[in-house]
Design a protein around this motif. Structure first.
Motif, PDB file in Angstrom:
ATOM      1  N   THR A 226     -22.383  56.135  48.227  1.00 53.10           N
ATOM      2  CA  THR A 226     -23.482  55.356  47.838  1.00 53.10           C
ATOM      3  C   THR A 226     -24.765  56.090  47.433  1.00 53.10           C
ATOM      4  O   THR A 226     -25.194  56.798  48.001  1.00 53.10           O
ATOM      5  CB  THR A 226     -23.737  54.052  48.389  1.00 53.10           C
ATOM      6  OG1 THR A 226     -24.076  54.116  49.683  1.00 53.10           O
ATOM      7  CG2 THR A 226     -22.487  53.183  48.469  1.00 53.10           C
ATOM      8  N   THR A 227     -25.431  55.585  46.032  1.00 50.55           N
ATOM      9  CA  THR A 227     -26.508  56.236  45.700  1.00 50.55           C
ATOM     10  C   THR A 227     -27.582  55.355  46.358  1.00 50.55           C
ATOM     11  O   THR A 227     -27.659  54.393  46.516  1.00 50.55           O
ATOM     12  CB  THR A 227     -26.772  56.073  44.094  1.00 50.55           C
ATOM     13  OG1 THR A 227     -25.617  56.539  43.366  1.00 50.55           O
ATOM     14  CG2 THR A 227     -27.862  56.441  43.654  1.00 50.55           C
ATOM     15  N   ILE A 228     -28.590  56.133  47.049  1.00 57.16           N
ATOM     16  CA  ILE A 228     -29.799  55.511  47.593  1.00 57.16           C
ATOM     17  C   ILE A 228     -30.679  55.249  46.892  1.00 57.16           C
ATOM     18  O   ILE A 228     -31.207  56.052  45.983  1.00 57.16           O
ATOM     19  CB  ILE A 228     -30.211  56.643  48.719  1.00 57.16           C
ATOM     20  CG1 ILE A 228     -28.935  56.807  49.595  1.00 57.16           C
ATOM     21  CG2 ILE A 228     -31.202  56.192  49.407  1.00 57.16           C
ATOM     22  CD1 ILE A 228     -28.536  55.859  50.416  1.00 57.16           C
ATOM     23  N   CYS A 229     -30.902  53.903  46.896  1.00 60.10           N
ATOM     24  CA  CYS A 229     -32.104  53.450  46.016  1.00 60.10           C
ATOM     25  C   CYS A 229     -33.433  52.844  46.663  1.00 60.10           C
ATOM     26  O   CYS A 229     -33.084  52.787  48.154  1.00 60.10           O
ATOM     27  CB  CYS A 229     -31.725  52.532  45.096  1.00 60.10           C
ATOM     28  SG  CYS A 229     -30.041  52.841  44.077  1.00 60.10           S
ATOM     29  N   ALA A 230     -34.512  52.754  46.283  1.00 57.11           N
ATOM     30  CA  ALA A 230     -35.562  52.212  47.018  1.00 57.11           C
ATOM     31  C   ALA A 230     -35.145  50.571  47.686  1.00 57.11           C
ATOM     32  O   ALA A 230     -35.607  50.445  48.779  1.00 57.11           O
ATOM     33  CB  ALA A 230     -36.958  51.928  46.459  1.00 57.11           C
ATOM     34  N   ALA A 231     -34.567  49.953  46.964  1.00 54.13           N
ATOM     35  CA  ALA A 231     -34.164  48.829  47.207  1.00 54.13           C
ATOM     36  C   ALA A 231     -33.406  48.103  45.854  1.00 54.13           C
ATOM     37  O   ALA A 231     -33.794  48.236  45.028  1.00 54.13           O
ATOM     38  CB  ALA A 231     -35.348  47.833  47.868  1.00 54.13           C
ATOM     39  N   PRO A 232     -32.491  47.257  46.251  1.00 58.71           N
ATOM     40  CA  PRO A 232     -31.942  46.531  45.135  1.00 58.71           C
ATOM     41  C   PRO A 232     -32.693  45.427  44.517  1.00 58.71           C
ATOM     42  O   PRO A 232     -33.728  45.079  45.291  1.00 58.71           O
ATOM     43  CB  PRO A 232     -30.541  46.073  45.923  1.00 58.71           C
ATOM     44  CG  PRO A 232     -30.979  45.714  47.259  1.00 58.71           C
ATOM     45  CD  PRO A 232     -32.013  46.985  47.612  1.00 58.71           C
ATOM     46  N   ARG A 233     -32.466  45.071  43.372  1.00 58.57           N
ATOM     47  CA  ARG A 233     -33.321  43.984  42.747  1.00 58.57           C
ATOM     48  C   ARG A 233     -32.666  42.744  43.474  1.00 58.57           C
ATOM     49  O   ARG A 233     -31.662  42.575  43.502  1.00 58.57           O
ATOM     50  CB  ARG A 233     -32.812  44.181  41.399  1.00 58.57           C
ATOM     51  CG  ARG A 233     -33.623  43.058  40.398  1.00 58.57           C
ATOM     52  CD  ARG A 233     -33.707  43.128  38.962  1.00 58.57           C
ATOM     53  NE  ARG A 233     -34.366  42.100  38.432  1.00 58.57           N
ATOM     54  CZ  ARG A 233     -33.706  41.036  38.095  1.00 58.57           C
ATOM     55  NH1 ARG A 233     -32.609  40.816  38.454  1.00 58.57           N
ATOM     56  NH2 ARG A 233     -34.637  40.175  37.565  1.00 58.57           N
ATOM     57  N   VAL A 234     -33.722  41.936  43.705  1.00 58.32           N
ATOM     58  CA  VAL A 234     -33.274  40.573  44.147  1.00 58.32           C
ATOM     59  C   VAL A 234     -34.070  39.565  42.941  1.00 58.32           C
ATOM     60  O   VAL A 234     -34.988  39.659  42.392  1.00 58.32           O
ATOM     61  CB  VAL A 234     -34.447  40.457  45.426  1.00 58.32           C
ATOM     62  CG1 VAL A 234     -34.202  38.771  45.919  1.00 58.32           C
ATOM     63  CG2 VAL A 234     -33.751  41.311  46.577  1.00 58.32           C
ATOM     64  N   ALA A 235     -32.740  38.523  42.797  1.00 61.24           N
ATOM     65  CA  ALA A 235     -33.294  37.601  41.722  1.00 61.24           C
ATOM     66  C   ALA A 235     -33.172  36.322  42.527  1.00 61.24           C
ATOM     67  O   ALA A 235     -32.280  35.905  43.638  1.00 61.24           O
ATOM     68  CB  ALA A 235     -31.964  37.448  40.676  1.00 61.24           C
ATOM     69  N   ALA A 236     -34.039  35.340  42.039  1.00 57.59           N
ATOM     70  CA  ALA A 236     -34.306  33.965  42.833  1.00 57.59           C
ATOM     71  C   ALA A 236     -33.007  33.021  42.408  1.00 57.59           C
ATOM     72  O   ALA A 236     -32.852  32.145  43.235  1.00 57.59           O
ATOM     73  CB  ALA A 236     -35.654  33.353  42.358  1.00 57.59           C
ATOM     74  N   ASP A 237     -32.375  33.566  41.517  1.00 55.14           N
ATOM     75  CA  ASP A 237     -30.991  32.552  41.106  1.00 55.14           C
ATOM     76  C   ASP A 237     -30.319  33.502  40.296  1.00 55.14           C
ATOM     77  O   ASP A 237     -30.335  34.736  40.130  1.00 55.14           O
ATOM     78  CB  ASP A 237     -31.780  31.367  40.309  1.00 55.14           C
ATOM     79  CG  ASP A 237     -32.429  31.489  39.238  1.00 55.14           C
ATOM     80  OD1 ASP A 237     -32.443  32.778  38.418  1.00 55.14           O
ATOM     81  OD2 ASP A 237     -33.456  30.983  39.018  1.00 55.14           O
ATOM     82  N   THR A 238     -29.379  32.691  39.580  1.00 50.67           N
ATOM     83  CA  THR A 238     -28.405  33.514  38.975  1.00 50.67           C
ATOM     84  C   THR A 238     -28.620  33.494  37.292  1.00 50.67           C
ATOM     85  O   THR A 238     -27.782  33.796  36.548  1.00 50.67           O
ATOM     86  CB  THR A 238     -27.017  32.790  39.092  1.00 50.67           C
ATOM     87  OG1 THR A 238     -26.818  31.527  38.782  1.00 50.67           O
ATOM     88  CG2 THR A 238     -26.624  32.924  40.484  1.00 50.67           C
ATOM     89  N   ALA A 239     -29.796  33.446  36.988  1.00 52.51           N
ATOM     90  CA  ALA A 239     -30.113  33.150  35.651  1.00 52.51           C
ATOM     91  C   ALA A 239     -30.044  34.493  35.115  1.00 52.51           C
ATOM     92  O   ALA A 239     -29.843  34.325  33.634  1.00 52.51           O
ATOM     93  CB  ALA A 239     -31.742  32.956  35.437  1.00 52.51           C
ATOM     94  N   ASP A 240     -29.800  35.604  35.485  1.00 54.41           N
ATOM     95  CA  ASP A 240     -29.338  36.883  34.727  1.00 54.41           C
ATOM     96  C   ASP A 240     -28.049  36.918  34.461  1.00 54.41           C
ATOM     97  O   ASP A 240     -27.694  37.925  33.311  1.00 54.41           O
ATOM     98  CB  ASP A 240     -29.843  37.854  35.624  1.00 54.41           C
ATOM     99  CG  ASP A 240     -31.216  38.501  36.057  1.00 54.41           C
ATOM    100  OD1 ASP A 240     -31.919  37.769  35.016  1.00 54.41           O
ATOM    101  OD2 ASP A 240     -31.610  39.346  36.664  1.00 54.41           O
ATOM    102  N   ILE A 241     -27.192  36.101  34.895  1.00 52.24           N
ATOM    103  CA  ILE A 241     -25.868  35.748  34.298  1.00 52.24           C
ATOM    104  C   ILE A 241     -26.090  34.963  33.101  1.00 52.24           C
ATOM    105  O   ILE A 241     -25.567  33.852  33.417  1.00 52.24           O
ATOM    106  CB  ILE A 241     -24.914  35.697  35.711  1.00 52.24           C
ATOM    107  CG1 ILE A 241     -25.210  36.474  36.669  1.00 52.24           C
ATOM    108  CG2 ILE A 241     -23.233  35.404  34.876  1.00 52.24           C
ATOM    109  CD1 ILE A 241     -24.441  35.868  38.116  1.00 52.24           C
ATOM    110  N   LYS A 242     -26.029  35.403  32.171  1.00 50.68           N
ATOM    111  CA  LYS A 242     -26.263  34.854  30.759  1.00 50.68           C
ATOM    112  C   LYS A 242     -24.803  34.353  30.128  1.00 50.68           C
ATOM    113  O   LYS A 242     -24.317  35.583  29.369  1.00 50.68           O
ATOM    114  CB  LYS A 242     -27.323  35.552  29.892  1.00 50.68           C
ATOM    115  CG  LYS A 242     -28.637  35.615  30.657  1.00 50.68           C
ATOM    116  CD  LYS A 242     -29.739  36.270  29.590  1.00 50.68           C
ATOM    117  CE  LYS A 242     -31.114  36.234  30.298  1.00 50.68           C
ATOM    118  NZ  LYS A 242     -31.266  36.983  31.456  1.00 50.68           N
TER     119      LYS A 242
END
Length: 361
Positions: free
Chosen positions: A17-33
């Protein structure tokens, strides 16, 4: 039920796996449009792969490695990847901080209320789900089948009629698994594999049925046949090795299949590293396993300097220790610690160095 496929795929995927600083965290599922009015070709302009991750279940967390690999494979394409986690946002941030390797968006969804709405009434919550832009559920199933289904969907081979049929067969398989009857499980898995031989959840179920029934000869034959039929399907090698570690009568298969894998896939450094590590830890008193591990690490030593990552150095340190070269083992473990990024890897390497130091006294 032992989860052969997730264990095997974790070897294949997590180490790379690719190492990232941290995954993006969303407060809800609004990004699933979803656009509920989208129809025709427009409904296929965006595909959403949504996987549930349960923080309390290690195998569920490991399935994140599948999403990582798919994220890289479909980068720049019409597929978006999300993990829904049944935690409030504050706890999800803590979970995300402990998994910097995740390269996809984590969505907070306590009690999975939003996901239930997305799935609609009457739908069972499976770990992996695929939706199109209109919000239509195209497929729902096991995380290990997600790569297969995305290839079918993005390759223009998706058929709603076929998926209705496969869904019925999958439901029959789940019922057979709940019964615990090895014969019913095997027969149900065969019906799926006859139509879709690449469906790993069915491979997993078939292997489980053969192992629980004690038919190890048939189990070995099953995987040897799959390796012969699908020589590029790496998971078959790993699944057979995983079984060999558990079943003493099949123990000799682990180094044999390991060598076959190294020969077939000499450039798969991270997977070869996983093989070497597994051989050294699962069969520590086997001369054949040690020989195969040496061959694996000899292949790793050919990698360029940038590919000598922390886990590769850790495996090399373990081999040096087994070869009674404590000085080299300490040096390699210290280098591995410097390159380590995850908290778990750092903690393990610190303990390993303490262990080496104790021995050296």
């Amino acid at each position: 039920m032992k989860i052969y496929s997730v264990l095997a795929l974790s070897l294949l995927l997590l180490s790379g796996t690719t190492i990232c600083a941290a995954p993006r965290v969303a407060a809800d599922t609004a990004d699933i449009k979803f656009d509920r009015n989208a129809g025709g070709s427009t409904a296929w302009e965006h595909i959403y792969a949504v996987n549930v991750i349960y923080p309390q279940l290690p195998f569920s967390i490991k399935a994140g490695g599948i999403l990582n690999d798919l994220q890289k494979e479909y980068a720049g394409k019409k597929v978006q990847f999300f993990a829904i986690v049944p935690l409030p946002e504050n706890l999800l941030k803590s979970f995300a901080a402990n998994h910097p390797e995740f390269d996809f968006t984590l969505c907070a969804d306590p009690e999975l209320k939003t996901l239930r709405q997305m799935l609609g009434s009457g739908n069972t919550i499976n770990p992996a789900n695929i939706f199109n832009y209109s919000g239509k559920l195209l497929w729902s199933g096991d995380s290990i089948d997600l790569p297969m289904m995305l290839k079918i969907i993005t390759g223009g081979r998706y058929s709603e009629r076929n998926e209705i049929r496969m869904s019925a067969l999958s439901s029959s398989l789940q019922a057979a698994l709940r019964s615990g009857n090895a014969r019913l499980i095997s027969e149900s898995a065969d019906k799926i594999l006859n139509l879709r031989p690449e469906q790993l959840s069915a491979v997993n179920a078939k292997a489980y049925a053969l192992e629980t029934s004690g038919d190890l000869a048939a189990l070995e034959k099953f995987f040897r046949s799959r390796i012969q039929r699908f020589p590029q399907a790496e998971e078959n090698y790993f699944m057979l090795m995983d079984i060999a570690y558990r079943q003493a009568p099949l123990a000799a298969l682990a180094p044999e299949i390991a060598l076959a894998y190294i020969k077939k896939f000499p450039r798969q450094g991270e997977n070869i590293n996983s093989i070497a590590w597994s051989l050294l830890n699962n069969q520590p008193y086997s001369a054949e396993a040690f020989t195969a591990a040496q061959a694996a690490i000899a292949q790793l030593n050919k990698l360029p300097e940038f590919a000598q990552k922390s886990r590769v150095l850790t495996t090399r340190a373990l081999l040096a220790y087994r070869q009674c070269n404590l000085k080299l083992a300490q040096k390699l473990a210290a280098q591995a610690l410097q390159k380590a990024t995850s908290p778990a890897d750092k903690a393990m390497l610190e303990n390993l160095l303490k262990y080496f130091e104790k021995i050296a006294q």
